[in-house]
Design a protein around this motif. Structure first.
Motif, short mmCIF file in Angstrom:
data_model
loop_
_atom_site.label_atom_id
_atom_site.label_comp_id
_atom_site.label_asym_id
_atom_site.label_seq_id
_atom_site.Cartn_x
_atom_site.Cartn_y
_atom_site.Cartn_z
N MET A 1 0.84 -1.19 0.00
CA MET A 1 0.00 0.00 0.00
C MET A 1 0.88 1.25 0.00
SD MET A 1 -3.10 -1.11 2.50
CE MET A 1 -2.01 -1.36 3.89
N HIS A 2 1.62 1.42 -1.10
CA HIS A 2 2.56 2.53 -1.20
C HIS A 2 1.97 3.63 -2.07
CE1 HIS A 2 6.10 0.58 0.66
NE2 HIS A 2 5.43 -0.51 0.34
N PHE A 3 1.56 4.68 -1.43
CA PHE A 3 1.01 5.82 -2.16
C PHE A 3 1.76 7.10 -1.80
CE2 PHE A 3 -2.46 2.73 -1.54
CZ PHE A 3 -2.73 2.44 -2.87
N ALA A 4 2.98 6.92 -1.30
CA ALA A 4 3.73 8.08 -0.85
C ALA A 4 4.10 8.99 -2.02
CB ALA A 4 4.99 7.65 -0.11
N SER A 5 4.59 8.39 -3.08
CA SER A 5 4.96 9.19 -4.25
C SER A 5 5.25 8.27 -5.40
CB SER A 5 6.18 10.05 -3.96
OG SER A 5 6.57 10.72 -5.15
N ASP A 6 5.05 8.76 -6.61
CA ASP A 6 5.45 7.98 -7.77
C ASP A 6 6.97 7.98 -7.94
OD1 ASP A 6 5.05 10.67 -8.26
OD2 ASP A 6 3.78 10.39 -10.01
N ASN A 7 7.68 8.65 -7.05
CA ASN A 7 9.14 8.52 -7.11
C ASN A 7 9.66 7.46 -6.13
OD1 ASN A 7 9.47 9.68 -4.54
ND2 ASN A 7 9.60 11.73 -5.39
N SER A 8 8.76 6.73 -5.50
CA SER A 8 9.20 5.67 -4.59
C SER A 8 9.09 4.29 -5.21
CB SER A 8 8.34 5.68 -3.31
OG SER A 8 8.36 6.95 -2.72
N GLY A 9 8.43 4.21 -6.35
CA GLY A 9 8.25 2.91 -6.99
C GLY A 9 9.46 2.50 -7.81
N PRO A 10 9.45 1.27 -8.27
CA PRO A 10 10.59 0.77 -9.05
C PRO A 10 10.55 1.28 -10.49
CG PRO A 10 8.86 -0.89 -8.93
CD PRO A 10 8.38 0.27 -8.10
N ALA A 11 11.67 1.14 -11.16
CA ALA A 11 11.70 1.35 -12.60
C ALA A 11 11.11 0.12 -13.28
CB ALA A 11 13.13 1.58 -13.06
N HIS A 12 10.64 0.30 -14.49
CA HIS A 12 10.05 -0.83 -15.20
C HIS A 12 11.16 -1.81 -15.60
CE1 HIS A 12 7.77 -3.07 -18.22
NE2 HIS A 12 6.67 -2.51 -17.70
#
Lengths: 345, 345, 345, 345
Positions: free
Chosen positions: C1-12
């Motif tokens: 449930m990670h909605f902190a930022s789209d800069n916290s997710g992985p690269a494709h």
């Protein structure tokens, strides 16, 4: 009928005489002349600040900007009123001198910042989080840009807010004398809680000199370097100190501010008797903001009256003209009365 | 016996009189006064440049820096002599005003850049390759920092080198009058191939005014914005234009430069008869660099002579002292001769 | 449930594969690698701008600041929304890169500037009068800082206002893909009337690359120098171009933006069924602003949900919490539903 | 036969693997990821500096400039070699980041500053006199720009000179690993007396990461603000820390530097047997400067050898070509030998 600005009037004859006297023979340059030492002593006495560092600068824009730059980092906010001179009339000089600090604007009815509005603005500014500009100095102007003057309690509440956050305070005193005369207080009453002061002279009868009064002597050396680097250190500095010395002698500065304020009071009193004239802001010192009918505006212009008007005179013929009238030390009752007569006609 | 600097002497009485005259009544601020229009016309005539933009600035450091900043980008090099005033004596003002341009130093015997040295320095500077600082303006000083003056052919070769590379030229003429008198040429001879000129007044009998002469009018508006933003636009500007107008009236500026140069010539002639005195650089105008024995240095100091000496007077007692002597318009033969007498003793 | 930022997710994963492929053998540095030429062609095609200059920069802050600095002078205003990222979240980077330009704030409900508010702000800014900061570029953000997206007519009205005054336009497209997917338009529809674009990749599945798209090629060389001088020119540039090439291949960038937007839509749809949850702004793309009860906030935190909340959770227990939820390309329906379940509980 | 630069070679496969591993799931942004804490610990151990502040930056130019700006004031001189990378190859980045500090150049045979030359340059710089730029940090590069490495005694004499004047020291260690391997010393031997270090990774097998190692923790917060403000704080910072962690694991960084230095030694040894090849500077690490005949230059070019040559190959056919050859970790003996064979032919 010259009410365009207090920077359009002449210097006081005593100042010119001092200038001529200062021109005899050789003198040490760059502020090492004897007169400068006397100026320093006079200003330290006046502000009851024996450790204050004192410098002379020839323009108000430079004085404000050099002081602010010495008090802040490029990544800090300078808190000031939304109509502050440093925001509106200096072509970004504070940003230039500070290498990019950000002016953070506080809503200010009648150009006076309410303490709670200042506190709110500071609170919403980053501190310790790297993404936002950090909190920096508070800059206060009195006489304000709309002709109002903070009461001493109002002023001390503002410096108190800065102190809550540990922030230094800059006082833009381009019209310091007019504010002091208006309040009837001591000079030091106005600088309680203040870190640096631009002590104006140019708008009050000098040719072009302001004193930078630095109550925190740790800032002094940086100020000196910044002044030199900005081309504001004068070689023939004696011509600056001579002006300031004459200004402070026999309370000439107070005498001139009194005359300017009295002229504005006369204008205000007269306007109150003229139904079509409406004051836009309380007039506490030597500046009057008012509206009057377009026809009156035309009569005044035709008679050669000079003042700054806002809104195009070619606009709606029914819309009144907003005008700013500034009185300097050399204003005469005759001219003021003539202005009022034409306005009332 | 004041030879410390031409910025320690008085302003000419005619200048003071003009200042007092300019103080009558109200005047438009910021250069809109009538006298400024006359100054513009006089300088355009003098430099045979009807399109030149003309501005007044109160200090030489600011004039140089504002002009250079208007002529270059932050990522460019400013080419100048290794002992240029802008490099050595302005606390990094050109870097400040230009937002970080780099001064690129050209070897300069007697403070005069050989054209081939300038060409070499420019050639070795990046152009079109992103990794290095790019080529920017050439800055030339005459009278130079060592008292020498470029001959017209030397000067025109330098501006020619700049033209080869399409680079603009700044002339630091803090002592322009002294250089012109030294060469016996017309003002416009010195500004052939020049883009902007700092036309000095402060060191030659004014209180504090230089003219920024911009031969490329495309640079004018940027200069105006930079001047304001740097706090160098004076509200009571009439006191600047009054000085410059007096300066240009009845060739007062030339008269003063002649007097200063003559005093230096008298010093040089005298020193040549004193075996212990050695001239360090050719003295073409109003500056003399010389060494003399330590004992002579002490005698002069004891007699109150003021000049700038390099190398500690507490050093090796056998090592001669290097001295810089600068003559201003108010130097008297009596003082010069007294100096020489004490030196020769 | 990670909605902190789209800069916290992985690269494709496809981006990582491209990176590994790009690592074979030697390659020309600084953007001279072959892949960069392909990236240029792809982006010129995408934006239907055969003359556009294209550069890659590793961070969004740098991209915005380098573009804005290349479009304005230090004495100009940059017009932007009062909550623009460049104003609030970049620690004064635009001021730093531009050497002190002033951000001039336009009121913006839901972070969208009404055209008339922009026009008003520009009108009240100096032009041709030296005392005030002059008019400079307009900066527009879409997806905005509050998750809204300008409709195409809204956007074109804004660029039209800039055009009225002859001002250039910067588009902060850190979430360009999300905006385009939201509108269902062509890329070039969004850049009509735009001078420069920050075309984001980092927040949409890359490791750290944005494209600076410069539609006015006259700005290109200055941009290159500024990029180098700011330390943003990468020697092993192939690792930037490899990311961007993978991004543009087979519409991966659109696929990722669709996934992110869909996740936000799912959140919004779910919240609308939960009475205690209140949306604060329309959610047009991948960002959701909402308030929910403090108890729900605590449940979510305890379950490990990550998002940015405003207002202290230790405050008034009855006061709801304001939350910002950002979805990235890798968000899963399962996580979104779990978040909604806990919120609804 | 790629000797153009160590920034043209690939990253080490172990680094790419680490990058892929780091890409799993969500991670805290901006350096708050767990790997960064491990990197900090590793570097503090390596440099025996438990209080050092450690940051990662993606380019060497930015690392140098951010560190120098944090160590100096705009009105200070940065003392460095006349061929320092910060002077010649960064487009004025130190001036930009420092808001106009001046690089003060020290003569440096073989790119190594003699301690007495540094002392002389510092001594001749203003301190406490407002007219000149003031003394600021000393910047030392090793491996130097000409391939030489300071011996430890040479290095410690330089830091000793800085200490005499109370000045901080910056070490540009873009090729720190190559210098350390060359000297066979501990990392901390190289940073004795050093205030801040640019610890290079990009030229030694990473994609693009340098560590800023700040031994004076009082500078840390300012560095953080400057990094953010300059757009050099990465949101997906995990991709920087992953590189640096892999670099430091199992001494990969030393292994790569050894390989690069060994390749250069092989080149040097080979050239010494070729009469026409002349070494221009001692080659202490992974850079070789040499001249060889124009015909050999052409043979090498025709065979596809890549290196940087100075002086136009279209010049005097008898004039030898000056070449710079840089070896990276992936250089092979086969390629090196082939290069030597063609050169010798």
């Amino acid at each position: 009928m010259h009410f365009a600005s207090d920077n359009s009037g002449p210097a006081h004859p005593k100042v010119m005489e001092a200038l001529v006297r200062a021109n005899e023979g050789y003198a040490m340059p760059y502020g090492a002349e004897a007169a400068m030492e006397r100026v320093r002593e006079r200003l330290r006495d006046l502000f009851e600040a024996p450790d204050a560092a004192i410098y002379l600068v020839a323009t108000g824009t430079a004085t404000n900007s050099l002081l602010l730059a010495s008090m802040c980092q490029p990544w800090q906010a300078i808190f000031c009123s939304e109509v502050a001179h440093i925001e509106e009339d200096e072509c970004g000089a504070p940003e230039f001198f500070s290498n990019g600090a950000k002016l953070s604007l506080v809503p200010a009815p009648d150009a006076l910042m309410p303490p709670e509005a200042l506190r709110d603005r500071i609170s919403r500014t980053a501190q310790g989080v790297v993404h936002g500009v950090q909190r920096g100095p508070v800059s206060i102007t009195t006489v304000s840009e709309r002709g109002t003057v903070y009461s001493l309690p109002q002023l001390h509440k503002l410096t108190g807010v800065a102190a809550e956050f540990g922030l230094p305070v800059h006082l833009d005193g381009a019209r310091f004398a007019n504010a002091m005369v208006s309040l009837g207080c001591r000079a030091a009453d106005l600088t309680q809680g203040v870190t640096t002061l631009s002590f104006g002279g140019t708008k009050n009868g000098l040719l072009g000199v302001e004193a930078a009064v630095i109550f925190d002597p740790d800032l002094a050396w940086e100020f000196e370097l910044r002044r030199k680097r900005a081309g504001h250190l004068f070689s023939k500095h004696r011509f600056l100190s001579a002006q300031m010395e004459a200004y402070l002698t026999d309370d000439l500065w107070i005498e001139m501010a009194r005359a300017a304020n009295a002229a504005a009071s006369r204008l205000v009193a007269g306007m109150k008797t003229i139904p079509e004239a409406t004051l836009l802001h309380p007039s506490h010192a030597n500046i009057v903001y008012a509206t009057f009918p377009r026809a009156a505006h035309r009569r005044l212009q035709d008679a050669g009256a000079q003042f700054y008007s806002m809104g195009s005179p070619e606009g709606d013929p029914d819309e009144p003209v907003r005008a700013r009238l500034v009185c300097d030390w050399s204003a005469t009752d005759a001219n003021t009365d003539r202005f009022l007569d034409i306005l009332a006609d």
